[in-house]
Design a protein around this motif. Structure first.
Motif, PDB file in Angstrom:
ATOM      1  N   MET A  13       0.833  -1.209   0.000  1.00 46.83           N
ATOM      2  CA  MET A  13       0.000   0.000   0.000  1.00 46.83           C
ATOM      3  C   MET A  13       0.866   1.256   0.000  1.00 46.83           C
ATOM      4  SD  MET A  13      -2.930   1.350  -0.191  1.00 46.83           S
ATOM      5  CE  MET A  13      -4.022  -0.009   0.093  1.00 46.83           C
ATOM      6  N   GLY A  14       1.942   1.265   0.786  1.00 47.30           N
ATOM      7  CA  GLY A  14       2.849   2.409   0.794  1.00 47.30           C
ATOM      8  C   GLY A  14       3.499   2.626  -0.560  1.00 47.30           C
ATOM      9  N   VAL A  17       0.904   4.116  -3.015  1.00 45.40           N
ATOM     10  CA  VAL A  17       0.653   5.541  -2.755  1.00 45.40           C
ATOM     11  C   VAL A  17       1.805   6.393  -3.296  1.00 45.40           C
ATOM     12  CG1 VAL A  17       0.468   7.268  -0.911  1.00 45.40           C
ATOM     13  CG2 VAL A  17      -0.880   5.183  -0.802  1.00 45.40           C
ATOM     14  N   VAL A  18       3.046   5.958  -3.073  1.00 44.12           N
ATOM     15  CA  VAL A  18       4.196   6.719  -3.558  1.00 44.12           C
ATOM     16  C   VAL A  18       4.242   6.716  -5.083  1.00 44.12           C
ATOM     17  CG1 VAL A  18       6.717   6.783  -3.616  1.00 44.12           C
ATOM     18  CG2 VAL A  18       5.537   6.437  -1.461  1.00 44.12           C
ATOM     19  N   VAL A  20       1.670   6.433  -7.188  1.00 46.03           N
ATOM     20  CA  VAL A  20       0.594   7.305  -7.676  1.00 46.03           C
ATOM     21  C   VAL A  20       0.969   8.773  -7.477  1.00 46.03           C
ATOM     22  CG1 VAL A  20      -1.790   8.017  -7.249  1.00 46.03           C
ATOM     23  CG2 VAL A  20      -1.224   5.597  -7.421  1.00 46.03           C
ATOM     24  N   HIS A  21       1.571   9.092  -6.337  1.00 48.79           N
ATOM     25  CA  HIS A  21       2.014  10.468  -6.086  1.00 48.79           C
ATOM     26  C   HIS A  21       3.056  10.893  -7.119  1.00 48.79           C
ATOM     27  CE1 HIS A  21       4.449  13.623  -4.140  1.00 48.79           C
ATOM     28  NE2 HIS A  21       3.277  14.008  -3.654  1.00 48.79           N
ATOM     29  N   LYS A  40       8.994  11.740  -0.424  1.00 47.84           N
ATOM     30  CA  LYS A  40       8.370  10.476  -0.795  1.00 47.84           C
ATOM     31  C   LYS A  40       8.725   9.368   0.190  1.00 47.84           C
ATOM     32  CE  LYS A  40       7.669  11.315  -5.643  1.00 47.84           C
ATOM     33  NZ  LYS A  40       8.210  12.637  -5.771  1.00 47.84           N
ATOM     34  N   LEU A  43       6.528  10.043   3.136  1.00 49.87           N
ATOM     35  CA  LEU A  43       5.165   9.644   2.782  1.00 49.87           C
ATOM     36  C   LEU A  43       5.014   8.130   2.851  1.00 49.87           C
ATOM     37  CD1 LEU A  43       2.334  10.306   1.637  1.00 49.87           C
ATOM     38  CD2 LEU A  43       3.353  10.124  -0.645  1.00 49.87           C
ATOM     39  N   VAL A  47       2.435   6.161   5.482  1.00 52.20           N
ATOM     40  CA  VAL A  47       1.405   5.226   5.023  1.00 52.20           C
ATOM     41  C   VAL A  47       1.670   3.831   5.574  1.00 52.20           C
ATOM     42  CG1 VAL A  47       0.429   4.122   2.975  1.00 52.20           C
ATOM     43  CG2 VAL A  47       0.872   6.559   2.960  1.00 52.20           C
ATOM     44  N   CYS A  51      -1.077   2.100   7.989  1.00 53.49           N
ATOM     45  CA  CYS A  51      -1.736   0.868   7.545  1.00 53.49           C
ATOM     46  C   CYS A  51      -1.452  -0.280   8.500  1.00 53.49           C
ATOM     47  CB  CYS A  51      -1.258   0.485   6.141  1.00 53.49           C
ATOM     48  SG  CYS A  51      -1.956   1.474   4.833  1.00 53.49           S
TER      49      CYS A  51
END
Length: 62
Positions: A13-14, A17-18, A20-21, A40, A43, A47, A51
């Motif tokens: 998941m982390g 997210v990175v 997509v960012h 990043k 971030l 996350v 999570c």
């Protein structure tokens, strides 16, 4: 075994997210951002920890 699956899911998941960012940042700036930028990495760990804690709390309540 639950802890391993929670850790793997949190890492995935982390990373999502990175990624997509980074992709959204590329779309707006048209410049390939550095994947190992300090923001990043922070971030990713935010996350990852959130999570992991939420999943751990959910498994403990069951």
């Amino acid at each position: 075994m639950k802890n391993v699956s929670i850790a793997i899911g949190s890492i995935i998941m982390g990373a999502i997210v990175v990624c997509v960012h980074t992709f959204i940042q590329y779309l707006f700036t048209k410049d390939m951002p550095n994947f190992f930028d300090t923001r990043k990495i922070i971030l990713f760990f935010i996350v990852l920890i959130s999570c992991f804690v939420l999943s751990k709390r959910e498994t403990n309540s069951e």
